[in-house]
Design an enzyme around this catalytic site. Sequence first.
Site, PDB file in Angstrom:
ATOM      1  N   THR A 152      27.556  39.387  34.947  1.00 26.46           N
ATOM      2  CA  THR A 152      28.728  38.629  35.422  1.00 26.46           C
ATOM      3  C   THR A 152      29.083  37.598  34.340  1.00 26.46           C
ATOM      4  O   THR A 152      29.776  37.937  33.394  1.00 26.46           O
ATOM      5  CB  THR A 152      28.455  37.951  36.786  1.00 26.46           C
ATOM      6  OG1 THR A 152      27.299  37.139  36.684  1.00 26.46           O
ATOM      7  CG2 THR A 152      28.291  38.988  37.883  1.00 26.46           C
TER       8      THR A 152
ATOM      9  N   LYS B 119      20.042  40.554  35.365  1.00 24.64           N
ATOM     10  CA  LYS B 119      21.254  39.771  35.115  1.00 24.64           C
ATOM     11  C   LYS B 119      21.049  38.411  35.751  1.00 24.64           C
ATOM     12  O   LYS B 119      20.375  38.283  36.780  1.00 24.64           O
ATOM     13  CB  LYS B 119      22.499  40.454  35.651  1.00 24.64           C
ATOM     14  CG  LYS B 119      22.648  40.551  37.143  1.00 24.64           C
ATOM     15  CD  LYS B 119      23.144  39.323  37.850  1.00 24.64           C
ATOM     16  CE  LYS B 119      24.374  38.747  37.188  1.00 24.64           C
ATOM     17  NZ  LYS B 119      24.741  37.472  37.848  1.00 24.64           N
TER      18      LYS B 119
ATOM     19  N   THR C  79      15.590  35.689  40.705  1.00 27.48           N
ATOM     20  CA  THR C  79      16.754  35.311  39.935  1.00 27.48           C
ATOM     21  C   THR C  79      17.917  36.029  40.573  1.00 27.48           C
ATOM     22  O   THR C  79      17.979  36.141  41.771  1.00 27.48           O
ATOM     23  CB  THR C  79      16.568  35.776  38.481  1.00 27.48           C
ATOM     24  OG1 THR C  79      17.814  35.612  37.832  1.00 27.48           O
ATOM     25  CG2 THR C  79      16.192  37.248  38.417  1.00 27.48           C
TER      26      THR C  79
ATOM     27  N   GLU D   6      24.347  29.528  31.750  1.00 30.67           N
ATOM     28  CA  GLU D   6      25.768  29.238  31.604  1.00 30.67           C
ATOM     29  C   GLU D   6      26.021  28.005  30.735  1.00 30.67           C
ATOM     30  O   GLU D   6      25.608  26.899  31.055  1.00 30.67           O
ATOM     31  CB  GLU D   6      26.414  29.060  32.985  1.00 30.67           C
ATOM     32  CG  GLU D   6      26.589  30.391  33.696  1.00 30.67           C
ATOM     33  CD  GLU D   6      27.177  30.258  35.096  1.00 30.67           C
ATOM     34  OE1 GLU D   6      27.592  31.288  35.641  1.00 30.67           O
ATOM     35  OE2 GLU D   6      27.207  29.135  35.631  1.00 30.67           O
TER      36      GLU D   6
ATOM     37  N   ASN E 269      32.297  26.966  35.403  1.00 33.56           N
ATOM     38  CA  ASN E 269      32.183  26.881  36.855  1.00 33.56           C
ATOM     39  C   ASN E 269      33.337  26.170  37.536  1.00 33.56           C
ATOM     40  O   ASN E 269      33.454  26.201  38.759  1.00 33.56           O
ATOM     41  CB  ASN E 269      30.844  26.260  37.231  1.00 33.56           C
ATOM     42  CG  ASN E 269      29.724  27.241  36.995  1.00 33.56           C
ATOM     43  OD1 ASN E 269      29.699  28.284  37.627  1.00 33.56           O
ATOM     44  ND2 ASN E 269      28.850  26.936  36.045  1.00 33.56           N
TER      45      ASN E 269
ATOM     46  N   SER F 234      38.699  31.681  40.626  1.00 31.79           N
ATOM     47  CA  SER F 234      39.198  30.686  41.568  1.00 31.79           C
ATOM     48  C   SER F 234      39.980  31.341  42.697  1.00 31.79           C
ATOM     49  O   SER F 234      40.289  32.505  42.626  1.00 31.79           O
ATOM     50  CB  SER F 234      40.078  29.697  40.831  1.00 31.79           C
ATOM     51  OG  SER F 234      40.206  28.534  41.584  1.00 31.79           O
TER      52      SER F 234
END
Lengths: 389, 389
Positions: B148, B171, B182, B262, B384, B389
């Site tokens: 992702t 992932k 995870t 991230e 994030n 959205s």
Amino acid sequence: MSVTFPKGFQAAGVDTGISAADKPDVALVVNQGPQFAAAGVFTTNRFCAAPVQWSRKAVADGDIHAVILNSGGANACTGEEGYAQSERTADFVASLLKVAPDQVAVCSTGLIGELLPLDKVLDGAREAYGRLADSAEAGADAAHAIMTTDTKPKVATRLGSNGFRVGAMVKGSGMIAPQLATMLCVITTDAVVSPGQLQAALGAAADTSFNRIDVDGCMSTNDTVLLLASGASGLEPDPDEFNALIADICADLAGQIIGDGEGMSHTIAITVKGATSEDAALACGRAVAASNLLKCAISGNDPNWGRIVSSLGTVPEDVAPYDPDRVCVDVNGVRICDGGKPGRDRSEVDMTPVDIHIDIDLNAGDREATVWTDDLTHEYVHINADYES
Amino acid sequence: MSVTFPKGFQAAGVDTGISAADKPDVALVVNQGPQFAAAGVFTTNRFCAAPVQWSRKAVADGDIHAVILNSGGANACTGEEGYAQSERTADFVASLLKVAPDQVAVCSTGLIGELLPLDKVLDGAREAYGRLADSAEAGADAAHAIMTTDTKPKVATRLGSNGFRVGAMVKGSGMIAPQLATMLCVITTDAVVSPGQLQAALGAAADTSFNRIDVDGCMSTNDTVLLLASGASGLEPDPDEFNALIADICADLAGQIIGDGEGMSHTIAITVKGATSEDAALACGRAVAASNLLKCAISGNDPNWGRIVSSLGTVPEDVAPYDPDRVCVDVNGVRICDGGKPGRDRSEVDMTPVDIHIDIDLNAGDREATVWTDDLTHEYVHINADYES
């Protein structure tokens, strides 16, 4: 008006150069009596700062004549030498006021792990003593002197029904987490109240205000909230009214901290209702308030309810019993999660207001609680990646 | 090589358009036997996703023939309809493979709170079935399909001393917190091992790997780690060697997640030693790893030890007994906090390496533990605040 609003209090704020910022950095608040009742609540951090160690002892007997505060340095994790600095500061102020050292509370805020430039603190104390006044301006100077990353001074005043007064100043913007109090706060009143009354009122008030805000989940080493009573009005308040007024002014100040949280673009009020107990509601609210992912989503104006329920789902069942399939979530009044499933479309939520309201119904009982936090923005990272390196 | 490295496993990854990204989004991993032993560990989130609910039941009897995985949608908080989607997906794959539906595990990752486009998932399953292969390329396609916000596929392989093989894909980049596993992980082996052996090896391995990493403190609804054994090598491993190999490959994969957290610019390994117990060391490490303020400081190349000890100070004394005045902190080998006080100057710390090592000595016992996290960067907020959205 700040801390000088009630009768019997003088204050001052002076610029000594302890803080690199071009603003006052030492504040002095003096209670001129006739009473010197005091109460305090402090951080529960095990690495509590030297001034916290000093002030906790000083306030224990309910008798405080003055508070000396500085920004520009926390005097935390500074060992015996740091403690000696807090003690020297109290000694010095006590000698100016002709009171005992343990009648002087000390508060510091700023970088952890460095000793203070003690000469500047003492020079500041002397200068502030010379400028003490009961004016609104003096109160404002003191409120400015305790600011660090705060973008504005935070003050509040209240008037009791029979005329007694309450005034307050607070600083706090980052390193705010709900484990007692906030950064530094001084509340003054001219009501005639005992230290026991003050401690009870302050403890209860902190529990529903400073203990329910969370800017970044980080507990400070220096949190201190002091409540001082001069009795100068000669007025005895109704106990319930006094407690309510202290709770109200603390809630006001806590709201001002959230309204000025580091880098914030939205405040977030998280109300959890339908819980089996207030503690269960609080645990759920705190779990949601701690979610970096949610806080980022809100900064991007995305009412991402998946990040709300995934945080809710981390609260153990014995702490907060509820059925995930009965949970509803409203954001700014729009029910976007209905019984654990998608409700109305997220696009219906108006995210333009600064203040965002998240209402969670656990549908498991009839108790509720609200916690407050801020969104997580680029500016928060900027402030904390670059602050005082 | 990924999951196709061990004998007896085929895989495929195909692009169906479920995910907006131009990359594969459905993966299929098939165990061709002769054995079909399986074990799994799953998120403890109370809002666990439909595929987690399905797969937890399916793997309970230790018998799994295939795993179907998709990115582009988590199928979490989607109610009965979502559960029916996971069930339909398993049914469909089972019919292709001519096995029972509960011999097929299902994994999903992506946005919470939306149903999947089921037609695309089933079309993807059919297409993936047609492309199944035991090639390195097929394994790589599958590893790509589950990504992702990951910036790279994450795979690992190990070879046992007598020739059995272990392969894995994982992932995970955000919503990573240390409460089981995870995001999605499939580990395959051609060793001859029982489901009980697999579960014991996987549980222990997850506990010291996936359970000790924390990108953002946020627990996912979809975490799933599956370990499948085909027995195709005909080789029985030494039990201790097998356990160690599974622990080693999980630690490798966990490290890859942290290395691709991230927005990260630094990884942070926090080792707490001198603790009275491993649990005490872990609690301290996790408290430090959860500090937004510290994570921001590290992103600004500031070894701000005040933010380390203030986090340490939030761990209750009954959880981790230690004396704050005996705590030492080294960052990248430089002791900047010595006995609770300032040590060497922070400017001596070389912060240029990507991997930052924080070593905390509580000086209270002889147990230790390490947890891993990332710094908190502008890029994390960007990802994030703007993601889906």
